[in-house]
Motif scaffolding. Structure first.
Motif, PDB file in Angstrom:
ATOM      1  N   ILE A  74     -71.785  43.087 -54.964  1.00 13.29           N
ATOM      2  CA  ILE A  74     -71.774  44.431 -54.395  1.00 13.29           C
ATOM      3  C   ILE A  74     -71.043  45.418 -55.238  1.00 13.29           C
ATOM      4  O   ILE A  74     -71.670  46.535 -55.719  1.00 13.29           O
ATOM      5  CB  ILE A  74     -71.371  44.553 -52.938  1.00 13.29           C
ATOM      6  N   THR A  75     -69.946  45.158 -55.775  1.00 16.54           N
ATOM      7  CA  THR A  75     -69.223  46.065 -56.626  1.00 16.54           C
ATOM      8  C   THR A  75     -69.998  46.326 -57.991  1.00 16.54           C
ATOM      9  O   THR A  75     -69.821  47.239 -58.655  1.00 16.54           O
ATOM     10  CB  THR A  75     -67.646  45.221 -57.130  1.00 16.54           C
ATOM     11  N   LEU A  76     -70.743  45.299 -58.446  1.00 16.59           N
ATOM     12  CA  LEU A  76     -71.620  45.580 -59.656  1.00 16.59           C
ATOM     13  C   LEU A  76     -72.365  46.672 -59.547  1.00 16.59           C
ATOM     14  O   LEU A  76     -72.863  47.778 -60.268  1.00 16.59           O
ATOM     15  CB  LEU A  76     -72.349  44.187 -60.115  1.00 16.59           C
ATOM     16  N   ALA A  77     -73.317  46.574 -58.237  1.00 17.79           N
ATOM     17  CA  ALA A  77     -74.162  47.539 -57.787  1.00 17.79           C
ATOM     18  C   ALA A  77     -73.716  48.829 -57.572  1.00 17.79           C
ATOM     19  O   ALA A  77     -74.208  49.995 -58.162  1.00 17.79           O
ATOM     20  CB  ALA A  77     -74.828  47.114 -56.696  1.00 17.79           C
ATOM     21  N   ALA A  78     -72.407  49.080 -56.817  1.00 16.51           N
ATOM     22  CA  ALA A  78     -71.519  50.235 -56.870  1.00 16.51           C
ATOM     23  C   ALA A  78     -71.309  50.802 -57.908  1.00 16.51           C
ATOM     24  O   ALA A  78     -71.618  52.165 -58.343  1.00 16.51           O
ATOM     25  CB  ALA A  78     -70.381  49.913 -55.879  1.00 16.51           C
ATOM     26  N   ALA A  79     -70.714  50.049 -58.863  1.00 14.57           N
ATOM     27  CA  ALA A  79     -70.414  50.739 -60.162  1.00 14.57           C
ATOM     28  C   ALA A  79     -71.509  51.098 -61.094  1.00 14.57           C
ATOM     29  O   ALA A  79     -71.449  51.899 -61.842  1.00 14.57           O
ATOM     30  CB  ALA A  79     -69.164  49.579 -61.187  1.00 14.57           C
ATOM     31  N   CYS A  80     -72.281  50.210 -61.051  1.00 16.17           N
ATOM     32  CA  CYS A  80     -73.793  50.844 -61.750  1.00 16.17           C
ATOM     33  C   CYS A  80     -74.269  52.032 -61.185  1.00 16.17           C
ATOM     34  O   CYS A  80     -74.536  52.935 -61.867  1.00 16.17           O
ATOM     35  CB  CYS A  80     -75.003  49.804 -61.690  1.00 16.17           C
ATOM     36  N   ALA A 109     -71.879  43.052 -41.129  1.00 14.57           N
ATOM     37  CA  ALA A 109     -70.824  43.865 -40.725  1.00 14.57           C
ATOM     38  C   ALA A 109     -70.254  44.280 -42.320  1.00 14.57           C
ATOM     39  O   ALA A 109     -69.813  45.417 -42.282  1.00 14.57           O
ATOM     40  CB  ALA A 109     -69.677  43.349 -39.796  1.00 14.57           C
ATOM     41  N   TRP A 110     -70.129  43.253 -42.985  1.00 12.13           N
ATOM     42  CA  TRP A 110     -69.383  43.594 -44.368  1.00 12.13           C
ATOM     43  C   TRP A 110     -70.225  44.564 -45.140  1.00 12.13           C
ATOM     44  O   TRP A 110     -69.732  45.625 -45.839  1.00 12.13           O
ATOM     45  CB  TRP A 110     -69.268  42.357 -45.218  1.00 12.13           C
ATOM     46  N   PHE A 111     -71.626  44.674 -45.072  1.00 15.81           N
ATOM     47  CA  PHE A 111     -72.588  45.746 -45.629  1.00 15.81           C
ATOM     48  C   PHE A 111     -72.266  47.037 -45.018  1.00 15.81           C
ATOM     49  O   PHE A 111     -72.334  48.220 -45.741  1.00 15.81           O
ATOM     50  CB  PHE A 111     -74.011  45.334 -45.555  1.00 15.81           C
ATOM     51  N   VAL A 112     -72.255  46.933 -43.712  1.00 15.45           N
ATOM     52  CA  VAL A 112     -71.607  48.171 -42.943  1.00 15.45           C
ATOM     53  C   VAL A 112     -70.370  48.995 -43.367  1.00 15.45           C
ATOM     54  O   VAL A 112     -70.616  50.254 -43.906  1.00 15.45           O
ATOM     55  CB  VAL A 112     -71.901  48.274 -41.356  1.00 15.45           C
ATOM     56  N   ALA A 113     -69.541  48.011 -43.564  1.00 16.73           N
ATOM     57  CA  ALA A 113     -68.242  48.493 -43.766  1.00 16.73           C
ATOM     58  C   ALA A 113     -68.238  48.854 -45.324  1.00 16.73           C
ATOM     59  O   ALA A 113     -67.710  50.228 -45.610  1.00 16.73           O
ATOM     60  CB  ALA A 113     -66.993  47.312 -43.646  1.00 16.73           C
ATOM     61  N   ALA A 120     -68.253  53.480 -49.285  1.00 17.42           N
ATOM     62  CA  ALA A 120     -68.613  54.065 -50.412  1.00 17.42           C
ATOM     63  C   ALA A 120     -68.889  55.690 -50.011  1.00 17.42           C
ATOM     64  O   ALA A 120     -68.950  56.665 -51.046  1.00 17.42           O
ATOM     65  CB  ALA A 120     -70.165  53.451 -50.584  1.00 17.42           C
ATOM     66  N   SER A 121     -69.413  56.023 -49.017  1.00 17.38           N
ATOM     67  CA  SER A 121     -69.787  57.270 -48.623  1.00 17.38           C
ATOM     68  C   SER A 121     -69.275  57.982 -47.265  1.00 17.38           C
ATOM     69  O   SER A 121     -69.693  58.945 -46.762  1.00 17.38           O
ATOM     70  CB  SER A 121     -71.260  57.352 -48.618  1.00 17.38           C
ATOM     71  N   GLY A 122     -68.163  57.412 -46.834  1.00 19.54           N
ATOM     72  CA  GLY A 122     -67.602  58.029 -45.696  1.00 19.54           C
ATOM     73  C   GLY A 122     -68.484  57.409 -44.441  1.00 19.54           C
ATOM     74  O   GLY A 122     -69.610  56.846 -44.351  1.00 19.54           O
ATOM     75  N   ARG A 170     -75.421  51.353 -40.921  1.00 16.59           N
ATOM     76  CA  ARG A 170     -76.386  51.356 -41.943  1.00 16.59           C
ATOM     77  C   ARG A 170     -75.735  50.794 -43.244  1.00 16.59           C
ATOM     78  O   ARG A 170     -74.599  50.401 -43.268  1.00 16.59           O
ATOM     79  CB  ARG A 170     -76.557  53.050 -42.286  1.00 16.59           C
ATOM     80  N   TYR A 171     -76.744  50.554 -44.167  1.00 14.54           N
ATOM     81  CA  TYR A 171     -76.275  50.033 -45.544  1.00 14.54           C
ATOM     82  C   TYR A 171     -76.141  51.144 -46.384  1.00 14.54           C
ATOM     83  O   TYR A 171     -77.287  51.760 -46.308  1.00 14.54           O
ATOM     84  CB  TYR A 171     -77.318  48.581 -45.839  1.00 14.54           C
ATOM     85  N   SER A 172     -75.714  50.704 -47.546  1.00 13.67           N
ATOM     86  CA  SER A 172     -75.743  51.853 -48.737  1.00 13.67           C
ATOM     87  C   SER A 172     -76.743  51.331 -49.727  1.00 13.67           C
ATOM     88  O   SER A 172     -77.553  50.367 -49.619  1.00 13.67           O
ATOM     89  CB  SER A 172     -74.407  51.889 -49.466  1.00 13.67           C
ATOM     90  N   ARG A 173     -77.153  52.198 -50.504  1.00 18.35           N
ATOM     91  CA  ARG A 173     -78.009  52.197 -51.453  1.00 18.35           C
ATOM     92  C   ARG A 173     -77.643  51.190 -52.507  1.00 18.35           C
ATOM     93  O   ARG A 173     -78.505  50.461 -53.276  1.00 18.35           O
ATOM     94  CB  ARG A 173     -78.357  53.608 -52.433  1.00 18.35           C
ATOM     95  N   HIS A 174     -76.291  51.067 -52.731  1.00 18.31           N
ATOM     96  CA  HIS A 174     -75.875  49.836 -53.497  1.00 18.31           C
ATOM     97  C   HIS A 174     -76.418  48.610 -52.939  1.00 18.31           C
ATOM     98  O   HIS A 174     -76.602  47.708 -53.791  1.00 18.31           O
ATOM     99  CB  HIS A 174     -74.480  49.826 -53.352  1.00 18.31           C
TER     100      HIS A 174
END
Length: 167
Positions: free
Chosen positions: A61-67, A132-136, A141-143, A150-154
Motif C-alpha cells: 500500500i505504501t508503494l501505491a500511495a507513493a506512486c 479495517a486497515w484499508f479504511v484507516a 491519506a485524505s482525512g 471507504r477505501y482510498s484510490r491507493h
C-alpha cells in the motif's frame, strides 16, 4: 539514532520473494514515476511494511500511495497549494504530531504506517464488514471525511498491480 540505523538496515536488506515481484510491478507501472525508479527505496518501504506488521492483504500500500502522491520522488516536492511535502505528500500537522522530517522518505513512510496502525482500532469498531486497515489508510491519506467507511484510490491501484502479478 536507533531508528535511523534500523531504517538504514531495512533499506539495504532485500525483501521477500513476493515483495520483490511487487516492487518490480510498482516500478514499471507507476504512471507518475520518473524513470528509472529507485528500487532500493521501494524495497525499504516494503521492509517497513513487514516490520510494522501491515496485514498481508495490504502489503504494498505504501508503494501505491507513493506512486499516486509523488511518483516515488523523495525530493521535497510540494502539492496541495504548497502545504503537502515529500514522498507521501504530508501536511505540516505530521511534523507537529510526530518527531520527523516529511522530506525524509523512509521516516515519512514509517510515521504514515504507525498512524494507520493507530487508526485501525477505530476503523474496526466503526466499519464492521470492511477491511479495517484499508479504511484507516484512507483516513490517513485524505482525512476522516466524517469517518466514512471507504477505501482510498491507493487501494484500487494496489489491487490492479496484484492482479498483474496473479496472471
Amino acid at each position: 539514532m536507533f531508528t535511523y540505523t534500523l531504517l538504514s538496515m531495512l533499506a539495504i536488506t532485500s525483501p521477500a520473494h513476493g515483495d520483490e515481484a511487487l516492487v518490480n510491478v510498482a516500478a514499471a507501472h507507476c504512471k507518475n514515476a520518473k524513470k528509472p525508479v529507485d528500487k532500493r527505496l521501494l524495497r525499504g518501504m516494503m521492509k517497513l511494511e513487514t516490520w510494522l506488521k501491515v496485514p498481508k492483504y495490504a502489503r504494498g500500500i505504501t508503494l501505491a500511495a507513493a506512486c499516486r502522491e509523488s511518483g516515488y520522488r523523495a525530493d521535497p516536492r510540494r502539492g496541495d497549494g504548497g502545504k503537502a511535502v515529500g514522498i507521501l505528500q504530508m501536511w505540516p500537522w505530521w511534523e507537529k504530531t510526530y518527531p520527523f522530517k516529511r522530506t525524509h522518505p523512509l521516516r515519512a513512510v514509517e510515521m504514515y504506517l504507525r498512524h494507520v496502525n493507530k487508526a485501525t482500532k477505530k476503523a474496526r469498531r466503526l466499519c464492521k464488514g470492511r477491511r479495517a486497515w484499508f479504511v484507516a489508510q484512507a483516513w490517513t491519506a485524505s482525512g476522516p471525511k466524517g469517518w466514512r467507511c471507504r477505501y482510498s484510490r491507493h487501494v484500487t491501484l494496489l489491487r490492479r498491480w496484484k492482479r498483474m502479478l496473479a496472471r
